[in-house]
Motif scaffolding. Structure first.
Motif, PDB file in Angstrom:
ATOM      1  N   LYS A 214      -0.437  -4.538   6.687  1.00 49.25           N
ATOM      2  CA  LYS A 214       0.575  -4.662   7.741  1.00 49.25           C
ATOM      3  C   LYS A 214       1.604  -5.732   7.391  1.00 49.25           C
ATOM      4  O   LYS A 214       2.804  -5.550   7.604  1.00 49.25           O
ATOM      5  CB  LYS A 214      -0.100  -5.002   9.072  1.00 49.25           C
ATOM      6  CG  LYS A 214      -1.006  -3.918   9.629  1.00 49.25           C
ATOM      7  CD  LYS A 214      -1.676  -4.395  10.912  1.00 49.25           C
ATOM      8  CE  LYS A 214      -2.646  -3.353  11.445  1.00 49.25           C
ATOM      9  NZ  LYS A 214      -3.340  -3.836  12.676  1.00 49.25           N
ATOM     10  N   LEU A 215       1.121  -6.852   6.860  1.00 43.05           N
ATOM     11  CA  LEU A 215       2.028  -7.938   6.510  1.00 43.05           C
ATOM     12  C   LEU A 215       2.990  -7.524   5.409  1.00 43.05           C
ATOM     13  O   LEU A 215       4.187  -7.836   5.462  1.00 43.05           O
ATOM     14  CB  LEU A 215       1.236  -9.176   6.079  1.00 43.05           C
ATOM     15  CG  LEU A 215       2.081 -10.366   5.610  1.00 43.05           C
ATOM     16  CD1 LEU A 215       2.933 -10.896   6.759  1.00 43.05           C
ATOM     17  CD2 LEU A 215       1.201 -11.466   5.039  1.00 43.05           C
ATOM     18  N   ARG A 216       2.493  -6.803   4.416  1.00 46.43           N
ATOM     19  CA  ARG A 216       3.359  -6.335   3.327  1.00 46.43           C
ATOM     20  C   ARG A 216       4.487  -5.471   3.886  1.00 46.43           C
ATOM     21  O   ARG A 216       5.644  -5.593   3.465  1.00 46.43           O
ATOM     22  CB  ARG A 216       2.543  -5.535   2.307  1.00 46.43           C
ATOM     23  CG  ARG A 216       1.543  -6.327   1.515  1.00 46.43           C
ATOM     24  CD  ARG A 216       2.186  -7.134   0.392  1.00 46.43           C
ATOM     25  NE  ARG A 216       2.750  -6.251  -0.603  1.00 46.43           N
ATOM     26  CZ  ARG A 216       4.014  -6.254  -1.000  1.00 46.43           C
ATOM     27  NH1 ARG A 216       4.860  -7.098  -0.471  1.00 46.43           N
ATOM     28  NH2 ARG A 216       4.442  -5.418  -1.929  1.00 46.43           N
ATOM     29  N   LYS A 217       4.170  -4.623   4.832  1.00 49.69           N
ATOM     30  CA  LYS A 217       5.193  -3.765   5.432  1.00 49.69           C
ATOM     31  C   LYS A 217       6.215  -4.590   6.205  1.00 49.69           C
ATOM     32  O   LYS A 217       7.419  -4.322   6.141  1.00 49.69           O
ATOM     33  CB  LYS A 217       4.541  -2.729   6.353  1.00 49.69           C
ATOM     34  CG  LYS A 217       3.741  -1.657   5.618  1.00 49.69           C
ATOM     35  CD  LYS A 217       3.142  -0.655   6.596  1.00 49.69           C
ATOM     36  CE  LYS A 217       2.351   0.417   5.848  1.00 49.69           C
ATOM     37  NZ  LYS A 217       1.719   1.384   6.798  1.00 49.69           N
TER      38      LYS A 217
ATOM     39  N   GLY B  86      -7.363  -7.472   3.815  1.00 48.29           N
ATOM     40  CA  GLY B  86      -7.700  -6.178   4.407  1.00 48.29           C
ATOM     41  C   GLY B  86      -6.515  -5.480   5.054  1.00 48.29           C
ATOM     42  O   GLY B  86      -5.404  -5.473   4.530  1.00 48.29           O
ATOM     43  N   GLU B  87      -6.771  -4.885   6.212  1.00 49.61           N
ATOM     44  CA  GLU B  87      -5.736  -4.128   6.909  1.00 49.61           C
ATOM     45  C   GLU B  87      -4.558  -5.009   7.320  1.00 49.61           C
ATOM     46  O   GLU B  87      -3.407  -4.553   7.333  1.00 49.61           O
ATOM     47  CB  GLU B  87      -6.336  -3.452   8.148  1.00 49.61           C
ATOM     48  CG  GLU B  87      -7.328  -2.339   7.839  1.00 49.61           C
ATOM     49  CD  GLU B  87      -7.811  -1.651   9.101  1.00 49.61           C
ATOM     50  OE1 GLU B  87      -7.277  -1.971  10.191  1.00 49.61           O
ATOM     51  OE2 GLU B  87      -8.712  -0.797   8.999  1.00 49.61           O
TER      52      GLU B  87
ATOM     53  N   PRO C 254      -1.431 -13.122  12.060  1.00 50.42           N
ATOM     54  CA  PRO C 254      -1.304 -11.665  12.061  1.00 50.42           C
ATOM     55  C   PRO C 254       0.127 -11.243  11.762  1.00 50.42           C
ATOM     56  O   PRO C 254       1.078 -11.986  12.014  1.00 50.42           O
ATOM     57  CB  PRO C 254      -1.723 -11.278  13.484  1.00 50.42           C
ATOM     58  CG  PRO C 254      -1.555 -12.518  14.293  1.00 50.42           C
ATOM     59  CD  PRO C 254      -1.821 -13.663  13.370  1.00 50.42           C
ATOM     60  N   ALA C 255       0.258 -10.025  11.244  1.00 46.97           N
ATOM     61  CA  ALA C 255       1.562  -9.539  10.810  1.00 46.97           C
ATOM     62  C   ALA C 255       2.599  -9.578  11.926  1.00 46.97           C
ATOM     63  O   ALA C 255       3.766  -9.916  11.694  1.00 46.97           O
ATOM     64  CB  ALA C 255       1.426  -8.125  10.257  1.00 46.97           C
TER      65      ALA C 255
END
Length: 302
Positions: A249-252, A244-245, A212-213
């Protein structure tokens, strides 16, 4: 850095499983791929062991690794798959014997710990690349993954640009240094040990799978606070295998973390837990540019 000798047709390579036993069917399928390359494959005697007491199995995995390095007829060692526990045998490896018997050592995921331990303790170039059971089985393997073994025979340099995967620049610039790194969890686990990744003056490779991010953010912060990014010359990010979502979040997380980096950062290299999974040598010179995104890596063999 010590470079192992390039492979040639007819060479013997050992398949070992220092992080856990592989699926038998997948291992056999992967071995056939190595044999199609012209290699003679020897399977470590403890590859499928895994039910014993932990101390006993650690010793057996260590035995397979040491025997493969000490056998003069073995020219390369390819790990079967990832798993857990390679950190526990790192202190028990005879690194002087590894140094005096240089040969290709290839794997990723939990094997990251050994890639860094061997490189730091014996000055040997190691290889972050696809493994026999987990990546060369009939269900997952791609021709690109298989072809990434080619530089072990030819000694060619590796050019990675957007023809291999769509690369995205997070921070612009140019960097040059030795290539180090691997799986983010294992890099974090190595902090404060004799095998901590040495990213000073280096291009740092980071890959992960399905974390997870917030976990990625915590681990990157841990590396930062440990000084890993202080003198790094560039960062190449693998495919983190989230969707998905969580991908949003990870990109951010990645964009925010590297927003003010003083070194180039490029993402979406297909290294590690993905297909294709391109193999690369660690410890050799590399150059990273961002206009256009491009990673040049010296040969890992002589």
């Amino acid at each position: 850095m010590i470079k192992p000798r390039a492979l040639k047709e007819g060479d013997r390579v050992a398949v070992i499983a220092p992080a856990g036993p592989p699926d038998r069917k997948h291992l056999n399928q992967g071995i056939r791929v190595l044999e199609d390359m012209g290699l003679n494959v020897v399977i470590g005697q403890h590859v499928f062991d895994g039910e014993e007491e932990l101390a006993a199995i650690d010793q057996k995995r260590l035995t397979d690794l040491n025997e493969a390095f000490c056998d003069p007829d073995i020219r390369g060692i390819v790990c079967a798959n990832g798993g857990y526990g390679t950190a526990k045998i790192a202190d028990m490896i005879d690194y002087e014997k590894v140094k005096s018997n240089p040969k290709i050592f290839w794997g990723y995921s939990d094997i990251t710990y050994l890639l860094n331990a061997i490189q730091k303790s014996s000055n040997l170039v190691t290889f972050h690349g696809p493994m026999v059971a987990s990546d060369l089985n009939e269900e997952l393997r791609t021709k690109e993954t298989v072809s990434s073994f080619s530089p072990l025979f030819t000694g060619e340099t590796i050019t990675y640009d957007s023809h291999r995967s769509p690369l995205n620049t997070l921070t612009h610039g140019k960097g040059e240094g030795h290539l180090v790194g691997g799986n983010l969890t294992l890099l974090t686990n190595g902090l404060g040990t004799p095998y901590q990744v040495d990213a000073k003056g280096a291009i740092l490779l980071i890959e992960e799978v399905a974390e997870p991010a917030f976990r990625v953010d915590l681990m990157l912060t841990h590396l930062k606070q440990a000084g890993v990014f202080n003198e790094v010359q560039g960062v190449v990010l693998g495919n983190f295998q989230v969707e998905g979502e969580e991908y949003v979040k990870l990109r951010k997380v990645l964009q925010n973390f590297f927003a003010n980096a003083s070194f180039p950062v490029v993402e979406n290299f297909h290294f590690g837990h993905c297909q294709p999974n391109y193999g690369v040598p660690l410890g050799v010179k590399a150059k990273l540019t961002t206009s256009p995104p491009l990673l040049l890596i010296d040969s890992g063999v002589m």
